[in-house]
Scaffold this active site. Structure first.
Site, PDB file in Angstrom:
ATOM      1  N   HIS A  27       1.039  -1.558  -0.128  1.00 25.08           N
ATOM      2  CA  HIS A  27      -0.159   0.028  -0.002  1.00 25.08           C
ATOM      3  C   HIS A  27       0.951   1.139  -0.088  1.00 25.08           C
ATOM      4  O   HIS A  27       1.380   1.826   1.110  1.00 25.08           O
ATOM      5  CB  HIS A  27      -1.266  -0.222   1.299  1.00 25.08           C
ATOM      6  CG  HIS A  27      -1.832   0.908   1.339  1.00 25.08           C
ATOM      7  ND1 HIS A  27      -2.011   1.844   2.752  1.00 25.08           N
ATOM      8  CD2 HIS A  27      -2.986   1.364   0.446  1.00 25.08           C
ATOM      9  CE1 HIS A  27      -3.210   2.683   2.459  1.00 25.08           C
ATOM     10  NE2 HIS A  27      -3.378   2.310   0.776  1.00 25.08           N
ATOM     11  N   HIS A  69      -1.294  10.125  -3.078  1.00 26.84           N
ATOM     12  CA  HIS A  69      -2.284   9.373  -2.317  1.00 26.84           C
ATOM     13  C   HIS A  69      -3.589  10.978  -3.323  1.00 26.84           C
ATOM     14  O   HIS A  69      -4.875  10.134  -2.541  1.00 26.84           O
ATOM     15  CB  HIS A  69      -1.890   8.806  -1.324  1.00 26.84           C
ATOM     16  CG  HIS A  69      -3.588   8.803  -0.608  1.00 26.84           C
ATOM     17  ND1 HIS A  69      -4.282   9.700   0.332  1.00 26.84           N
ATOM     18  CD2 HIS A  69      -3.786   7.621  -0.996  1.00 26.84           C
ATOM     19  CE1 HIS A  69      -5.428   9.171   0.420  1.00 26.84           C
ATOM     20  NE2 HIS A  69      -4.974   7.609   0.429  1.00 26.84           N
TER      21      HIS A  69
HETATM   22 CA    CA Z   1      -4.748   4.026  -3.021  1.00 28.42          CA
END
Ligand code: CA
Length: 322
Positions: A27, A69
């Site tokens: 992630h 992000h």
């Molecule tokens: Ca993501």
């Protein structure tokens, strides 16, 4: 008798195949250890031996895709001190107001809480140490493909198109830009090691219908309160909603708390042939009531039987993958 044995053997083979190994997705790279979405974090995750590495994507003023992000860049960079004049009226700084050249001048840091100016995760990489930059999507892909060549491996990528509605308002077609790069680097193929994810259903539908994407698509499911998009995420968590997702996607990406509240979602998804890749495993922020990684994976991989996990600490997830 031989027919019975044959049947038993087949049943064992089928059950093994359906249990399978779990998919481990780094992630934002190895974000538990290095500032998220940097090439260093991607290289570290690569060295762990994960299945996929995730780049989130946003668009620059000059139509490059960069790995970030948020559409904002003030929580992870020193933009406020370098380009104070580029602050918008809402007090935020947006990647779409900067060229790739300008973004390259920024230092990337561990994510901070803008109100407190403290790191969101206090024990992670220290602030203002070493030197990290924002990568373009092409640099990210070339790093992974380069390592695949030099290490003789085939580690996949798991890109997410961020905020398609915001980008459209800014005159940017994030789906088109993403598809173009993926095609250029050989990812628009059934054989390519890739999943493409998005929170916004119309963007996934466009990839499937308009661009004839051959790679699998994952519908991310947000909490309505996050204002992630105009989609109805409550509906997506019902059996009918999951059936609808199966008409255009190959899997769902639910928030771990949604599965804790509604364990049946996994069964519904599997019944409609969808994979379940949940987000996020964080060893330093486990769900309430779970004290160890082991408890986390016994629950999500063992009890709920999800197919994969997005993890900030993918090295700690890997031992539970088989
Ligand atoms: Ca993501």
């Amino acid at each position: 008798m031989s027919k019975v044995y044959l049947l038993l053997t087949l049943m064992i083979l089928v059950s093994c195949a359906s249990r399978g190994a779990k998919t481990i997705i780094a992630h934002r790279g190895a974000s538990g250890y290095l500032p998220e979405h940097t090439l260093e974090a991607a290289a570290m995750a690569y060295s762990f031996g994960v299945d996929f590495i995730e780049p989130d994507l946003v668009v620059t003023k000059d139509n490059h895709l960069v790995v970030l992000h948020d559409v904002h860049i003030d929580s992870t960079t020193n933009v406020a001190s370098l380009f104070p004049e580029k602050k918008r009226k809402d007090g935020r700084f947006y990647a779409v107001d900067f060229t790739l050249f300008e973004l390259k001048q920024l230092r990337v840091n561990e994510r901070t809480n803008l109100k407190t100016q403290q790191s969101v995760f206090s024990k992670r990489f220290p602030q203002d140490k070493s030197s990290f930059r924002i990568p373009s999507f092409q640099e990210f892909i070339e790093l992974i493909q380069g390592l695949n060549q030099s290490m003789g491996k085939d580690i996949g990528i798991y890109p997410e198109m961020k905020s398609p509605e915001f980008h459209a308002k800014e005159g940017k077609d994030i789906a088109k830009l993403t598809f173009k790069i993926l095609e250029k680097y050989g990812y628009n193929s059934e054989k390519a090691n890739i999943y493409v994810q998005c929170f916004y259903p119309p963007t996934l539908k466009r990839l499937k219908n308009e661009f004839k994407a051959k790679f699998p698509l994952i519908q991310l499911i947000a909490e309505q309160s996050w204002n992630e998009s105009s989609a109805n995420y409550q509906q997506m968590q019902t059996k009918a909603g999951i059936k609808e997702i199966a008409s255009y996607a190959d899997g769902i990406g639910p928030y771990v708390q949604q599965l804790i509240k509604n364990e049946e979602m996994v069964k519904w998804a599997h019944a409609y042939g969808l994979k379940v890749h949940a987000y996020t495993h964080r060893s330093d922020a486990l769900p309430e009531g779970m004290k160890t990684d082991k408890e986390f994976f016994q629950y999500f991989f063992g009890k709920l039987n999800i197919d994969g996990i997005f993890s900030d600490f993918s090295d700690r997830a890997l031992p539970y993958a088989n």
